[in-house]
Write a protein that holds these residues in place. Structure first.
Motif, PDB file in Angstrom:
ATOM      1  N   ALA A  72       0.832  -1.205   0.000  1.00 35.78           N
ATOM      2  CA  ALA A  72       0.000   0.000   0.000  1.00 35.78           C
ATOM      3  C   ALA A  72       0.864   1.251   0.000  1.00 35.78           C
ATOM      4  CB  ALA A  72      -0.934  -0.001   1.208  1.00 35.78           C
ATOM      5  N   LEU A  73       1.938   1.238   0.772  1.00 41.33           N
ATOM      6  CA  LEU A  73       2.827   2.398   0.829  1.00 41.33           C
ATOM      7  C   LEU A  73       3.555   2.611  -0.490  1.00 41.33           C
ATOM      8  CD1 LEU A  73       4.196   1.871   4.434  1.00 41.33           C
ATOM      9  CD2 LEU A  73       2.765   3.779   3.650  1.00 41.33           C
ATOM     10  N   LYS A  74       3.831   1.531  -1.202  1.00 43.24           N
ATOM     11  CA  LYS A  74       4.456   1.655  -2.530  1.00 43.24           C
ATOM     12  C   LYS A  74       3.458   2.213  -3.543  1.00 43.24           C
ATOM     13  CE  LYS A  74       8.029  -1.820  -2.133  1.00 43.24           C
ATOM     14  NZ  LYS A  74       8.533  -3.111  -2.586  1.00 43.24           N
ATOM     15  N   ILE A  75       2.205   1.763  -3.449  1.00 40.86           N
ATOM     16  CA  ILE A  75       1.173   2.231  -4.373  1.00 40.86           C
ATOM     17  C   ILE A  75       0.887   3.711  -4.151  1.00 40.86           C
ATOM     18  CG2 ILE A  75      -1.291   2.024  -4.967  1.00 40.86           C
ATOM     19  CD1 ILE A  75      -0.986  -1.023  -4.317  1.00 40.86           C
ATOM     20  N   ASN A  76       0.736   4.104  -2.886  1.00 42.95           N
ATOM     21  CA  ASN A  76       0.441   5.505  -2.566  1.00 42.95           C
ATOM     22  C   ASN A  76       1.159   5.893  -1.275  1.00 42.95           C
ATOM     23  OD1 ASN A  76      -0.539   8.046  -2.156  1.00 42.95           O
ATOM     24  ND2 ASN A  76      -2.672   7.460  -1.937  1.00 42.95           N
ATOM     25  N   SER A  88       1.478   8.558   0.153  1.00 51.07           N
ATOM     26  CA  SER A  88       0.710   9.528   0.947  1.00 51.07           C
ATOM     27  C   SER A  88      -0.251   8.853   1.918  1.00 51.07           C
ATOM     28  CB  SER A  88      -0.070  10.473   0.031  1.00 51.07           C
ATOM     29  OG  SER A  88       0.822  11.232  -0.745  1.00 51.07           O
ATOM     30  N   CYS A  89      -0.526   7.569   1.728  1.00 53.54           N
ATOM     31  CA  CYS A  89      -1.443   6.878   2.637  1.00 53.54           C
ATOM     32  C   CYS A  89      -0.831   6.698   4.016  1.00 53.54           C
ATOM     33  CB  CYS A  89      -1.917   5.556   2.053  1.00 53.54           C
ATOM     34  SG  CYS A  89      -0.729   4.201   2.154  1.00 53.54           S
ATOM     35  N   ALA A  90       0.451   6.944   4.164  1.00 60.41           N
ATOM     36  CA  ALA A  90       1.095   6.842   5.476  1.00 60.41           C
ATOM     37  C   ALA A  90       0.408   7.756   6.486  1.00 60.41           C
ATOM     38  CB  ALA A  90       2.576   7.174   5.365  1.00 60.41           C
ATOM     39  N   GLU A  91       0.024   8.935   6.056  1.00 62.48           N
ATOM     40  CA  GLU A  91      -0.662   9.878   6.957  1.00 62.48           C
ATOM     41  C   GLU A  91      -1.977   9.297   7.459  1.00 62.48           C
ATOM     42  OE1 GLU A  91       0.402  12.808   8.187  1.00 62.48           O
ATOM     43  OE2 GLU A  91       2.311  12.436   7.169  1.00 62.48           O
ATOM     44  N   VAL A  92      -2.688   8.593   6.589  1.00 60.18           N
ATOM     45  CA  VAL A  92      -3.956   7.969   6.971  1.00 60.18           C
ATOM     46  C   VAL A  92      -3.691   6.886   8.012  1.00 60.18           C
ATOM     47  CG1 VAL A  92      -5.928   6.614   6.149  1.00 60.18           C
ATOM     48  CG2 VAL A  92      -5.017   8.465   4.741  1.00 60.18           C
ATOM     49  N   LEU A  93      -2.693   6.068   7.767  1.00 60.73           N
ATOM     50  CA  LEU A  93      -2.366   4.997   8.699  1.00 60.73           C
ATOM     51  C   LEU A  93      -1.956   5.554  10.056  1.00 60.73           C
ATOM     52  CD1 LEU A  93      -0.424   2.683   6.238  1.00 60.73           C
ATOM     53  CD2 LEU A  93      -2.742   2.357   7.104  1.00 60.73           C
ATOM     54  N   LEU A 124     -10.987   2.428   5.637  1.00 62.62           N
ATOM     55  CA  LEU A 124      -9.548   2.670   5.635  1.00 62.62           C
ATOM     56  C   LEU A 124      -8.990   2.615   4.215  1.00 62.62           C
ATOM     57  CD1 LEU A 124      -6.955   3.155   7.240  1.00 62.62           C
ATOM     58  CD2 LEU A 124      -6.766   0.668   7.496  1.00 62.62           C
ATOM     59  N   VAL A 125      -9.374   1.587   3.468  1.00 60.85           N
ATOM     60  CA  VAL A 125      -8.902   1.441   2.084  1.00 60.85           C
ATOM     61  C   VAL A 125      -9.327   2.646   1.249  1.00 60.85           C
ATOM     62  CG1 VAL A 125      -9.222   0.093  -0.046  1.00 60.85           C
ATOM     63  CG2 VAL A 125      -8.713  -1.062   2.113  1.00 60.85           C
ATOM     64  N   LYS A 126     -10.553   3.087   1.429  1.00 62.16           N
ATOM     65  CA  LYS A 126     -11.050   4.246   0.676  1.00 62.16           C
ATOM     66  C   LYS A 126     -10.184   5.477   0.979  1.00 62.16           C
ATOM     67  CE  LYS A 126     -15.280   6.831  -0.228  1.00 62.16           C
ATOM     68  NZ  LYS A 126     -15.376   8.124   0.357  1.00 62.16           N
ATOM     69  N   LYS A 127      -9.925   5.723   2.253  1.00 65.59           N
ATOM     70  CA  LYS A 127      -9.110   6.879   2.639  1.00 65.59           C
ATOM     71  C   LYS A 127      -7.678   6.744   2.125  1.00 65.59           C
ATOM     72  CE  LYS A 127     -11.709   8.024   6.803  1.00 65.59           C
ATOM     73  NZ  LYS A 127     -11.663   8.067   8.276  1.00 65.59           N
ATOM     74  N   MET A 128      -7.145   5.542   2.173  1.00 62.27           N
ATOM     75  CA  MET A 128      -5.763   5.310   1.706  1.00 62.27           C
ATOM     76  C   MET A 128      -5.639   5.587   0.205  1.00 62.27           C
ATOM     77  SD  MET A 128      -4.894   1.904   3.907  1.00 62.27           S
ATOM     78  CE  MET A 128      -3.232   1.648   3.286  1.00 62.27           C
ATOM     79  N   ASN A 129      -6.634   5.177  -0.565  1.00 62.29           N
ATOM     80  CA  ASN A 129      -6.600   5.421  -2.009  1.00 62.29           C
ATOM     81  C   ASN A 129      -6.817   6.885  -2.351  1.00 62.29           C
ATOM     82  OD1 ASN A 129      -6.087   2.928  -3.520  1.00 62.29           O
ATOM     83  ND2 ASN A 129      -7.897   2.173  -2.466  1.00 62.29           N
TER      84      ASN A 129
END
Length: 64
Positions: free
Chosen positions: A13-17, A19-24, A56-61
């Motif tokens: 997930a971190l490789k794909i986006n 920026s999702c680190a902030e969500v996590l 969570l997945v929605k926010k990460m994407n």
């Protein structure tokens, strides 16, 4: 790249986006670089942290 799914590992997930680190981090997932991140799926991590995996997945994407 692809989209993050519940079956994606945290590392994928971190490789794909990246920026999702902030969500996590915002939901208490502070161990993004730990060994578990390589094999734990987003769904598994969500369960451990009492977070709705679909939301969570929605926010990460959507993270930018």
């Amino acid at each position: 790249m692809g989209k993050i799914t519940k079956e994606s590992t945290i590392q994928e997930a971190l490789k794909i986006n990246p920026s999702c680190a902030e969500v996590l981090l915002s939901v208490g997932m502070h161990c993004l670089g730990c060994a578990m991140a390589r094999g734990e799926t987003v769904e598994q991590a969500a369960q451990v942290h009492n977070v709705n995996a679909d939301e969570l997945v929605k926010k990460m994407n959507e993270a930018k």
